[in-house]
Design an enzyme around this catalytic site. Structure first.
Site, PDB file in Angstrom:
ATOM      1  N   GLU A 176      64.087  21.207 -66.722  1.00 20.37           N
ATOM      2  CA  GLU A 176      62.713  21.394 -66.241  1.00 20.37           C
ATOM      3  C   GLU A 176      61.991  22.207 -67.203  1.00 20.37           C
ATOM      4  O   GLU A 176      61.411  23.376 -67.094  1.00 20.37           O
ATOM      5  CB  GLU A 176      62.730  22.127 -64.926  1.00 20.37           C
ATOM      6  CG  GLU A 176      63.374  21.427 -63.794  1.00 20.37           C
ATOM      7  CD  GLU A 176      63.230  21.680 -62.081  1.00 20.37           C
ATOM      8  OE1 GLU A 176      62.751  22.934 -62.008  1.00 20.37           O
ATOM      9  OE2 GLU A 176      63.609  20.923 -61.158  1.00 20.37           O
ATOM     10  N   GLU A 303      68.389  15.882 -59.897  1.00 24.00           N
ATOM     11  CA  GLU A 303      68.178  16.702 -58.754  1.00 24.00           C
ATOM     12  C   GLU A 303      67.158  16.143 -58.008  1.00 24.00           C
ATOM     13  O   GLU A 303      65.925  15.525 -58.089  1.00 24.00           O
ATOM     14  CB  GLU A 303      67.266  17.929 -59.339  1.00 24.00           C
ATOM     15  CG  GLU A 303      68.352  18.915 -60.130  1.00 24.00           C
ATOM     16  CD  GLU A 303      67.744  20.355 -60.652  1.00 24.00           C
ATOM     17  OE1 GLU A 303      67.040  20.954 -59.754  1.00 24.00           O
ATOM     18  OE2 GLU A 303      68.123  20.798 -61.636  1.00 24.00           O
TER      19      GLU A 303
HETATM   20  O1  AHR Z   1      68.312  23.356 -57.591  1.00 21.45           O
HETATM   21  C1  AHR Z   1      67.794  24.600 -57.400  1.00 21.45           C
HETATM   22  C2  AHR Z   1      66.643  24.581 -58.642  1.00 21.45           C
HETATM   23  O2  AHR Z   1      65.731  23.729 -58.275  1.00 21.45           O
HETATM   24  C3  AHR Z   1      67.250  24.161 -60.003  1.00 21.45           C
HETATM   25  O3  AHR Z   1      67.802  25.335 -60.691  1.00 21.45           O
HETATM   26  C4  AHR Z   1      66.044  23.776 -60.607  1.00 21.45           C
HETATM   27  O4  AHR Z   1      66.293  22.989 -61.834  1.00 21.45           O
HETATM   28  C5  AHR Z   1      65.072  23.233 -59.612  1.00 21.45           C
HETATM   29  O5  AHR Z   1      63.818  23.642 -59.687  1.00 21.45           O
END
Ligand code: AHR
Length: 500
Positions: A176, A303
């Site tokens: 991210e 994710e």
């Molecule tokens: O999964 C929780 C968080 O969500 C992670 O650390 C991040 O990459 C995302 O914003």
């Protein structure tokens, strides 16, 4: 009587292999995922193998986790790998600034991570640090992990107990980087990506599979710039998409709704957001197609999952949430999308494996509970490595107020045994759905199924009632020669196996 829906399965038209990687998981140093969830330490009364809890390992092995992504997430962008190797008693204590300012003891580090992957049978996927790390740190971590040469770092790894290289294949260059990983612009990150990946060296016979930080949600510009500037240097581009009511994800006090107490309006709106996965994958893939028509670069959804308010009384920074039939439906819809786009989506990782966000498993002391999402992964595991089949689904809508979403979602594959497996879900909590599945290009000799259903939208498993939501044999099947008719219960996920 519910409206008739129809699924045509062209068993003689195989589209792509469904990469096992789609059935991957994510584990971050966040809340009780690593500590408590996986790692209890060798001296713990919780049964463990070399500090890793045995119950969790055994449960995960059953769903065949393909990949495990670690150490973050945002955490990865402040993680320095040297902190987590060497004698545990000498490892430094640091502050986990992203997740509650708690002390990170570094008891779980590189060696423990590879041990965990070996125990659960998953391919390790490490996410490197771009924002507060350096190309040198990246290069040295990879040499430490995979090196075979007689170098100082390899000798250190050996002294720390690992003779052979770990054989890491998947390596992410940052997390991210548009957000917690440095708030960069895509142009800036694209250049950094090119620089860091240059020092992410392969060692031994297995080339590294390098994954660039990709877009958040519908940031198509990010994908455009990354593909334009760096596509030849990457093997995968990561997409993050959480199914939640608010999009920022960084303000933990933002109202997010409860995981277990919600009206039908929230059920509907959340499933509608899960359905957006289809559009995101399609549109990001279309941009990638322009720069990579051969589809060499994988879209890696590393994710994804639901994100609600935390369970009452728990630390808001630990992201501990319960998991209901609604989560099961989100998982099934998303996995069907990934399967159906297997020609571009070749890896995914649900967030996060234990005790955080849309978890497979929740733990409390020595107790463990399997969530409805776990059971969806179990049902869908037949798709791993199977051939995706061409299908055409026509279905009624599930209407709520003035709005509607498709009542059904599906995908189909054929495995080594030649059996055709269909995974179908009914998003409507109020009515069953009759579905006719027509098998073309093969004969259907026998049909069987497994169903995950429950009487309430918020049905979930607890430590005291761990089996409220669990799969059962599915018998509402009427078989004809080329077709089967099934009656899907309201809010259900079904796996059908057609022996051909
Ligand atoms: O999964 C929780 C968080 O969500 C992670 O650390 C991040 O990459 C995302 O914003």
């Amino acid at each position: 009587m519910a409206a008739l829906n129809r699924l045509v399965v062209n068993a003689d038209r195989e589209i792509a292999t469904i990469d096992r990687g789609i059935y991957g998981h994510f584990a971050e140093h966040l809340g009780r995922c690593i500590y408590d969830g996986f790692w209890v330490g060798e001296g713990s009364p919780v049964p463990n193998a070399r500090g890793i809890r045995t119950d969790v390992v055994e449960a995960l092995r059953r769903i065949r986790p393909a990949v495990l992504r670690w150490p973050g997430g945002c955490f990865a962008e402040e993680y320095h790998w040297r902190d987590g190797v060497g004698p545990r008693a000498q490892r430094p204590r640091r502050v986990n600034t992203f997740w509650g300012g708690v002390v990170e003891t570094n008891q779980f580090g590189t060696h423990e991570f590879f041990d965990l992957c070996e125990l659960i049978g998953a391919e390790p996927y490490i996410c490197g640090n771009v924002s507060t790390g350096s190309p040198q740190e990246t290069q040295e971590w990879l040499e430490y992990v995979n090196g075979e040469e007689e170098s100082e770092l390899v000798a250190w790894r050996r002294r720390n107990g690992r003779e052979r290289p770990f054989g890491l294949r998947y390596f992410g260059i940052g997390n991210e980087n548009w957000g917690c990983g440095g708030r960069m612009r895509p142009e800036y990150y694209a250049d950094l990506y090119r620089r860091f990946q240059n020092h992410a060296k392969s060692h031994g016979p297995r080339p590294l599979f390098k994954i660039a930080c990709g877009p958040r949600n519908d940031d198509y510009r990010w994908t455009e710039v990354l593909m334009r500037e760096a596509a030849p240097y990457m093997d995968g581009l990561a997409l993050h998409y959480y199914t939640r009511f608010f999009s920022s994800g960084e303000n933990l006090t933002e109202p997010r709704g409860s995981a277990t107490e919600f009206p039908e309006d929230e059920w509907f709106r959340l499933l509608k957001r899960a359905g957006l996965t289809e559009e995101l994958v399609r549109r990001h893939s279309a941009i990638m197609d322009r720069y990579d028509p051969e589809r060499r670069v994988a879209l890696v959804v590393d994710e994804w999952g639901t994100w609600f308010g935390v369970e009452p009384g728990t630390n808001p920074h630990f992201l501990y949430q319960q998991n209901t039939m609604r989560d099961a439906l989100v998982a099934a819809i998303s996995l069907n999308v990934f399967n159906n786009h297997a020609d571009r989506v070749r890896m995914a990782a649900i967030a996060q494996t234990v005790n955080v966000l849309q978890a497979m498993i929740l733990t409390e002391g020595a107790r463990m509970v399997l969530t409805p999402t776990y059971h969806v992964f179990d049902l869908f595991s037949v798709h791993q490595g199977a051939r995706l089949l061409d299908t055409a689904l026509t279905c009624a809508d599930y209407r709520f107020g003035d709005d509607s979403i498709p009542a059904l979602s599906s995908s189909a594959s054929r495995g080594r045994s030649r059996a055709v497996n269909l995974t179908v879900c009914n998003t409507n909590p109020g009515s069953p759905a009759s579905l006719e599945c027509e098998l073309r290009g093969a004969r259907c000799r026998a049909a069987s199924g497994v169903v995950l259903a429950a009487p309430a939208m918020n049905a979930h498993n607890t430590f005291d009632s761990p089996e409220r939501v669990r799969p059962a044999r599915f018998t509402a099947i009427r078989q004809r020669e080329q077709a089967v008719e099934v009656e899907l219960p309201p809010m259900s996920v079904v796996r059908l196996t057609l022996e051909s």
